[in-house]
Design an enzyme around this catalytic site. Structure first.
Site, PDB file in Angstrom:
ATOM      1  N   PRO A  19     -29.193  42.941 -30.423  1.00  0.00           N
ATOM      2  CA  PRO A  19     -29.512  43.491 -31.742  1.00  0.00           C
ATOM      3  C   PRO A  19     -28.462  44.486 -32.206  1.00  0.00           C
ATOM      4  CG  PRO A  19     -31.433  43.525 -30.302  1.00  0.00           C
ATOM      5  CD  PRO A  19     -30.257  43.179 -29.446  1.00  0.00           C
ATOM      6  N   GLU A  20     -28.126  44.429 -33.493  1.00  0.00           N
ATOM      7  CA  GLU A  20     -27.189  45.409 -34.045  1.00  0.00           C
ATOM      8  C   GLU A  20     -27.957  46.653 -34.485  1.00  0.00           C
ATOM      9  OE1 GLU A  20     -23.855  43.965 -36.202  1.00  0.00           O
ATOM     10  OE2 GLU A  20     -24.096  41.919 -35.469  1.00  0.00           O
ATOM     11  N   LYS A  40     -26.934  51.461 -30.934  1.00  0.00           N
ATOM     12  CA  LYS A  40     -27.850  50.477 -30.352  1.00  0.00           C
ATOM     13  C   LYS A  40     -28.819  51.110 -29.353  1.00  0.00           C
ATOM     14  CE  LYS A  40     -24.434  46.803 -31.028  1.00  0.00           C
ATOM     15  NZ  LYS A  40     -23.673  45.686 -30.433  1.00  0.00           N
ATOM     16  N   ASN A  60     -21.294  42.015 -33.692  1.00  0.00           N
ATOM     17  CA  ASN A  60     -20.394  40.926 -34.039  1.00  0.00           C
ATOM     18  C   ASN A  60     -20.525  40.467 -35.490  1.00  0.00           C
ATOM     19  OD1 ASN A  60     -18.284  39.497 -33.036  1.00  0.00           O
ATOM     20  ND2 ASN A  60     -19.501  37.940 -31.997  1.00  0.00           N
ATOM     21  N   ARG A 106     -15.309  38.620 -27.070  1.00  0.00           N
ATOM     22  CA  ARG A 106     -16.363  38.363 -28.062  1.00  0.00           C
ATOM     23  C   ARG A 106     -15.877  37.345 -29.087  1.00  0.00           C
ATOM     24  NH1 ARG A 106     -20.470  42.060 -28.281  1.00  0.00           N
ATOM     25  NH2 ARG A 106     -21.459  40.367 -29.462  1.00  0.00           N
TER      26      ARG A 106
END
Length: 271
Positions: free
Chosen positions: A2-3, A52, A163, A259
């Site tokens: 989760p962002e 986060k 991301n 990533r």
């Protein structure tokens, strides 16, 4: 994973339901029972997110009065009317009417207020916090040889950015993701920061990530809506090989610093 907007949204909801209320804290799974017992029956006085990370403060007569949570890749925190716990619930916070159930977190620990301060000192500026200091982040970006796409994922610089937001703010501001931080113009940094503040606030409000401007919406472009569990309408994230919504060129993809990176080469040339 989760962002940051997800954690801020959870903190808001926990605050709305439980702030100032005595709560029952338990560990239906059993792995957190000893720690849960230390704050069980105390008053929940604050919930806040930093990047986060989620911090829930209790008015407990012990030094370890802060529950520190990081959901990681598979963790979840569900909030619903009280019902019997289902599955592997690490921690349950309940007031008799509502229950917040934590499952599969990467990190779940009771810490002191001092330890909380040390943890947040390691985190960078959070675009969703009023006390964010983007100037400190700019100074670090400006000295770095690492590409801006990697720096945006560094939680010690940009807390809460993941991301999706990384890919989308770089596209929306026409910035080459490979540009070294020390070559990034100050105006470009300020545009990135302002966009993060605006987009992540929308994410908190709506509970999803939407980044396309009105002129590129499905309605305006007469195209089907995007179907993807990872987010809403986006320009480049997870759209590799598909035509750019602005110029029509294929969206590119590569792995950068471990990533997935998505971008449009013709649209993203600026530093």
């Amino acid at each position: 994973m989760p962002e940051g907007h997800v954690l801020h949204r959870l903190a808001q909801r926990i605050g709305e339901l439980f702030d100032g209320h005595p709560v029952q804290v338990s560990s239906p799974q059993g792995r957190f029972s000893e720690s849960a017992a230390l704050v069980d029956g105390s008053t929940l006085r604050n919930a806040e997110a930093w990047g986060k990370h989620l911090f829930i403060d209790f008015d407990a007569p012990i030094p370890t009065e802060v529950l520190h949570i990081h959901l990681g890749l598979i963790g979840s925190l569900g909030i619903a009317p009280t019902a019997p716990a289902i599955g592997q619930v690490r921690v349950r916070i309940c007031d008799g009417q509502w229950a917040a159930d934590l499952r599969g977190p990467q990190l779940c620990r009771l810490i002191t207020v001092e330890q909380k301060a040390l943890a947040t000192q390691k985190l960078g500026a959070d675009p969703l916090r009023a006390d964010a200091d983007p100037e400190r982040t700019w100074q670090r970006v400006h000295r770095s040889a690492r590409p801006i796409a990697a720096l945006l994922m560094d939680q010690s610089m940009f807390a809460g950015v993941g991301n999706i937001y990384r890919a989308e703010v770089l596209f929306r501001n026409h910035i080459d993701p490979h540009c070294p931080g020390r070559q990034l113009h100050r105006e470009s940094f300020e545009a990135i920061w302002a966009d993060l503040v605006a987009l992540m606030a929308i994410g908190v409000r709506d509970g999803r990530i939407d980044t396309v401007r009105p002129e590129h919406s499905p309605e305006a472009m007469h195209r089907p809506p995007r179907v993807d569990a990872h987010g809403g309408e986006v320009y480049v994230y997870r759209r590799e090989g598909q035509p750019c919504l602005v110029c029509g060129a294929p969206v590119r993809h590569e792995v950068l610093s471990g990533r997935q990176l998505f971008w449009c080469a013709p649209c993203q040339r600026q530093h």
